[in-house]
Motif scaffolding. Structure first.
Motif, PDB file in Angstrom:
ATOM      1  N   PHE A 137      71.993   3.088  39.609  1.00 25.70           N
ATOM      2  CA  PHE A 137      71.614   1.955  40.448  1.00 25.70           C
ATOM      3  C   PHE A 137      71.763   2.296  41.931  1.00 25.70           C
ATOM      4  N   ALA A 138      72.847   2.974  42.265  1.00 23.50           N
ATOM      5  CA  ALA A 138      73.087   3.346  43.665  1.00 23.50           C
ATOM      6  C   ALA A 138      72.021   4.318  44.164  1.00 23.50           C
ATOM      7  N   LEU A 139      71.662   5.294  43.290  1.00 23.16           N
ATOM      8  CA  LEU A 139      70.647   6.260  43.682  1.00 23.16           C
ATOM      9  C   LEU A 139      69.297   5.586  43.892  1.00 23.16           C
ATOM     10  N   VAL A 140      68.938   4.682  42.963  1.00 22.07           N
ATOM     11  CA  VAL A 140      67.659   3.973  43.073  1.00 22.07           C
ATOM     12  C   VAL A 140      67.625   3.101  44.326  1.00 22.07           C
ATOM     13  N   ALA A 141      68.704   2.386  44.606  1.00 20.32           N
ATOM     14  CA  ALA A 141      68.778   1.521  45.786  1.00 20.32           C
ATOM     15  C   ALA A 141      68.661   2.343  47.068  1.00 20.32           C
ATOM     16  N   THR A 142      69.334   3.496  47.074  1.00 25.93           N
ATOM     17  CA  THR A 142      69.266   4.379  48.263  1.00 25.93           C
ATOM     18  C   THR A 142      67.851   4.888  48.476  1.00 25.93           C
ATOM     19  N   TRP A 143      67.185   5.280  47.402  1.00 29.34           N
ATOM     20  CA  TRP A 143      65.809   5.799  47.503  1.00 29.34           C
ATOM     21  C   TRP A 143      64.858   4.720  48.028  1.00 29.34           C
ATOM     22  N   ILE A 144      65.018   3.476  47.517  1.00 26.84           N
ATOM     23  CA  ILE A 144      64.174   2.365  47.979  1.00 26.84           C
ATOM     24  C   ILE A 144      64.404   2.094  49.462  1.00 26.84           C
ATOM     25  N   PHE A 145      65.639   2.127  49.899  1.00 25.02           N
ATOM     26  CA  PHE A 145      65.975   1.850  51.296  1.00 25.02           C
ATOM     27  C   PHE A 145      65.381   2.918  52.221  1.00 25.02           C
TER      28      PHE A 145
END
Length: 231
Positions: free
Chosen positions: A14-22
């Protein structure tokens, strides 16, 4: 332990996906809002486009009329005349013809008086003579050849054309190319004239010389003509 491990893995994903989206959103925003020239310190500048009357290479000064005259190309493309950004004669307007194409313009106001074309191969030369003799004083005369401007030419016609300021009227012959701007009351030779003899050795087209184009600025006072030159 297995449950906690799965939760940690999910949290990491989840953290990786959120970082990529940001990061993706941030880069997209900056690409839309930042212009490359500004980013490099090279702010783009608008270059003004100067539009001239009749498409001349440079604008005319005050108290001058702008004009452009093109002869016909062989017997395929008709001539074109423009005066003060108004197209007087052209193939598009369907008011040109074989022979000599002539337009008369008021030398003071710049208003077009009339236009006509005269068949110089098989037409009646007396019609042209009558037309030239009736030109009012102070009138600008624009002429352009198309196909054949000289077969019917006689001494009287050449004399009348010479009186308008032409230097080549006496040479005008079969299928020559000619463009000219003169005036009824002109005392000297006009500087606005181009002539090209029909010559099989130098012709651009099969049986005709190349198209001629004449452009310039005509002073409203014809006494200034001797110091002028066609562009």
């Amino acid at each position: 332990m297995r449950v906690s491990g799965v939760l940690r893995l999910l949290a990491l994903i989840f953290a990786l996906v959120a970082t990529w989206i940001f990061i993706s959103s941030y880069i997209s925003f900056n690409m839309k809002t930042l212009r490359l020239p500004r980013w490099l310190g090279l702010e783009s500048q608008a270059i003004p486009v100067v539009r001239t009357k009749c498409g001349l290479s440079k604008p005319c000064p005050d108290n001058f009329f702008a004009f452009k005259i093109s002869s016909g190309a062989a017997n395929v493309v008709g001539p074109r005349m423009c005066f003060e950004n108004f197209v007087i004669m052209s193939p598009v307007k369907n008011n040109v013809g074989r022979g000599l194409n002539i337009a008369l313009v008021n030398g003071t106001t710049g208003l077009v008086l009339t236009q006509n074309c005269f068949d110089m191969y098989s037409g009646d030369i007396n019609l042209l003579v009558k037309f030239l003799k009736k030109i009012p004083e102070g009138t600008l005369v624009l002429m352009a050849s198309y196909d054949d401007p000289g077969t019917k030419m006689n001494d009287e016609t050449r004399k009348l054309l010479s009186s308008l300021g032409s230097s080549y009227a006496n040479q005008l012959g079969f299928r020559d190319s000619w463009v000219f701007l003169g005036a009824k009351d002109l005392k000297d030779k006009s500087p606005f004239e181009q002539f090209l003899k029909n010559n099989p050795d130098t012709n651009k087209y099969d049986g005709w010389p190349e198209l001629l184009e004449l452009e310039g600025c005509v002073p409203q006072k014809r006494k200034a003509w001797p110091s002028m030159a066609a562009q």
